[in-house]
Design an enzyme around this catalytic site. Structure first.
Site, PDB file in Angstrom:
ATOM      1  N   ASP A  24      25.638  18.989  12.848  1.00 22.40           N
ATOM      2  CA  ASP A  24      26.174  18.894  11.310  1.00 22.40           C
ATOM      3  C   ASP A  24      27.216  18.018  11.322  1.00 22.40           C
ATOM      4  O   ASP A  24      27.712  17.540  12.526  1.00 22.40           O
ATOM      5  CB  ASP A  24      27.203  20.578  10.991  1.00 22.40           C
ATOM      6  CG  ASP A  24      27.220  20.450   9.790  1.00 22.40           C
ATOM      7  OD1 ASP A  24      27.066  19.653   9.028  1.00 22.40           O
ATOM      8  OD2 ASP A  24      28.035  21.541   9.423  1.00 22.40           O
ATOM      9  N   ASN A  72      17.656  23.531   3.178  1.00 26.17           N
ATOM     10  CA  ASN A  72      17.819  22.058   3.099  1.00 26.17           C
ATOM     11  C   ASN A  72      16.836  21.629   1.824  1.00 26.17           C
ATOM     12  O   ASN A  72      17.361  20.502   1.496  1.00 26.17           O
ATOM     13  CB  ASN A  72      17.387  21.234   4.378  1.00 26.17           C
ATOM     14  CG  ASN A  72      18.632  21.348   5.259  1.00 26.17           C
ATOM     15  OD1 ASN A  72      18.381  21.456   6.525  1.00 26.17           O
ATOM     16  ND2 ASN A  72      19.940  21.589   4.722  1.00 26.17           N
TER      17      ASN A  72
HETATM   18  C1  FPP Z   1      23.812  17.813   8.924  1.00 28.18           C
HETATM   19  O1  FPP Z   1      24.393  16.912   8.287  1.00 28.18           O
HETATM   20  C2  FPP Z   1      22.600  17.357   9.317  1.00 28.18           C
HETATM   21  C3  FPP Z   1      21.318  17.830   8.820  1.00 28.18           C
HETATM   22  C4  FPP Z   1      21.144  18.487   7.681  1.00 28.18           C
HETATM   23  C5  FPP Z   1      19.937  16.971   9.226  1.00 28.18           C
HETATM   24  C6  FPP Z   1      19.924  16.731  10.931  1.00 28.18           C
HETATM   25  C7  FPP Z   1      18.781  15.906  10.941  1.00 28.18           C
HETATM   26  C8  FPP Z   1      19.037  14.742  11.803  1.00 28.18           C
HETATM   27  C9  FPP Z   1      19.951  14.510  13.046  1.00 28.18           C
HETATM   28  C10 FPP Z   1      17.908  13.701  11.864  1.00 28.18           C
HETATM   29  C11 FPP Z   1      16.559  14.303  11.653  1.00 28.18           C
HETATM   30  C12 FPP Z   1      16.254  15.145  13.075  1.00 28.18           C
HETATM   31  C13 FPP Z   1      15.078  14.514  13.987  1.00 28.18           C
HETATM   32  C14 FPP Z   1      14.768  15.742  15.217  1.00 28.18           C
HETATM   33  C15 FPP Z   1      14.600  13.362  13.801  1.00 28.18           C
HETATM   34  P1  FPP Z   1      25.015  17.031   6.924  1.00 28.18           P
HETATM   35  O2  FPP Z   1      24.215  16.078   6.174  1.00 28.18           O
HETATM   36  O3  FPP Z   1      25.032  18.382   6.559  1.00 28.18           O
HETATM   37  O4  FPP Z   1      26.471  16.469   7.078  1.00 28.18           O
HETATM   38  P2  FPP Z   1      27.747  16.873   6.279  1.00 28.18           P
HETATM   39  O5  FPP Z   1      28.030  18.410   6.341  1.00 28.18           O
HETATM   40  O6  FPP Z   1      28.777  15.859   6.804  1.00 28.18           O
HETATM   41  O7  FPP Z   1      27.527  16.428   4.769  1.00 28.18           O
END
Ligand code: FPP
Length: 244
Positions: A24, A72
């Site tokens: 996250d 998501n």
């Molecule tokens: C949370 O950050 C992250 C995600 C919803 C996606 C995680 C995905 C990756 C790290 C990339 C793809 C993965 C692979 C395995 C290739 P957020 O966007 O919720 O952050 P925030 O809470 O700060 O907005």
């Protein structure tokens, strides 16, 4: 009488076999740099690479990463398609290394809801690592723990209705054998980055006795040192499984 030296305070006393991470904070990492959210996700993929390499070199048997939750889909369409693009990028770039390093790639979650090109790439990656015998890298794609448990209950109920199974014989082991993690070691440590303290429908059954660790580091800043610190923190914990 000579006694064995007590472990140093900061020396890990136990190694987890299976670590899961709720990755996250990509969006906040980008916002702090006045960058678009997509840049945060791109940096998040670099962290995926670094942490999965570190997990292997530390000798973890399994690492499970929450890449896309069943919730998501509520994000804007361009962010969802950006995440799919990054998954494709990761597979295209890193599959050869995973094959070479004897990594068993696994996917948990209903990834068949993803577009056909993504599904095909994932299927190919799974097939090309299927004969490997080394550490497991499990990626959660369109995963939700409630859906996983509902599907497990439905399969058991169908077998009971067909007379193949007595309802009274359904126990924890029967449910576990229907979970998507049935081939993985028990979950020892669940980490969530970015300071949020919730499980967000990730591995709820499996987390029953796992140690939980919430760290403030944003996912793109989480690397080998942070994984090492998390494993040391785990080593200091006393797991009692309800006992004394
Ligand atoms: C949370 O950050 C992250 C995600 C919803 C996606 C995680 C995905 C990756 C790290 C990339 C793809 C993965 C692979 C395995 C290739 P957020 O966007 O919720 O952050 P925030 O809470 O700060 O907005």
């Amino acid at each position: 009488m000579a006694t064995a030296a007590a472990p140093q305070r900061d020396e890990p006393t136990a190694m987890p076999r299976h670590v899961a991470i709720i990755m996250d904070g990509n969006g906040r990492w980008a916002a702090r740099r006045h960058l678009p959210r997509a840049a945060g996700h791109r940096a998040g993929v670099e962290a995926v690479r670094a942490v999965s390499r570190a997990a292997r070199s530390m000798g973890l048997e399994a690492l499970t990463l929450y890449a896309f939750s069943s919730e998501n889909w509520r994000r804007p369409e361009d962010e969802v398609s950006g995440l799919m693009g990054l998954l494709k990028f990761f597979i295209r770039n890193d599959l050869a290394e995973l094959v070479r390093e004897n990594v068993r790639l696994r996917v948990i979650g209903d990834y068949r809801r993803f577009p056909g090109d993504v599904t095909a790439l994932v299927d190919d990656a799974l097939a090309r690592t299927a004969a490997n015998t080394g550490p497991i890298l499990a990626i959660a794609l369109n995963y939700g723990a409630h859906a996983e448990l509902v599907a497990a209950a439905q399969r058991l109920a169908r077998r009971a209705a067909a007379g193949e199974l007595s309802p009274d014989s359904i126990d924890s082991a029967a449910i576990e054998s229907e979970l998507e993690t049935r081939d993985l070691p028990p979950l020892d440590l669940m980490i969530r980055t970015s300071g949020e303290q919730r499980l967000s429908n990730f591995l709820l059954w499996q987390a029953a006795y796992a140690e939980l660790l919430f760290v403030d580091t944003l996912w793109p800043d989480f690397g080998a040192d942070e994984l090492d610190a998390a494993i040391r923190a785990y080593g200091q914990r006393q797991r009692r499984y309800g006992g004394l």
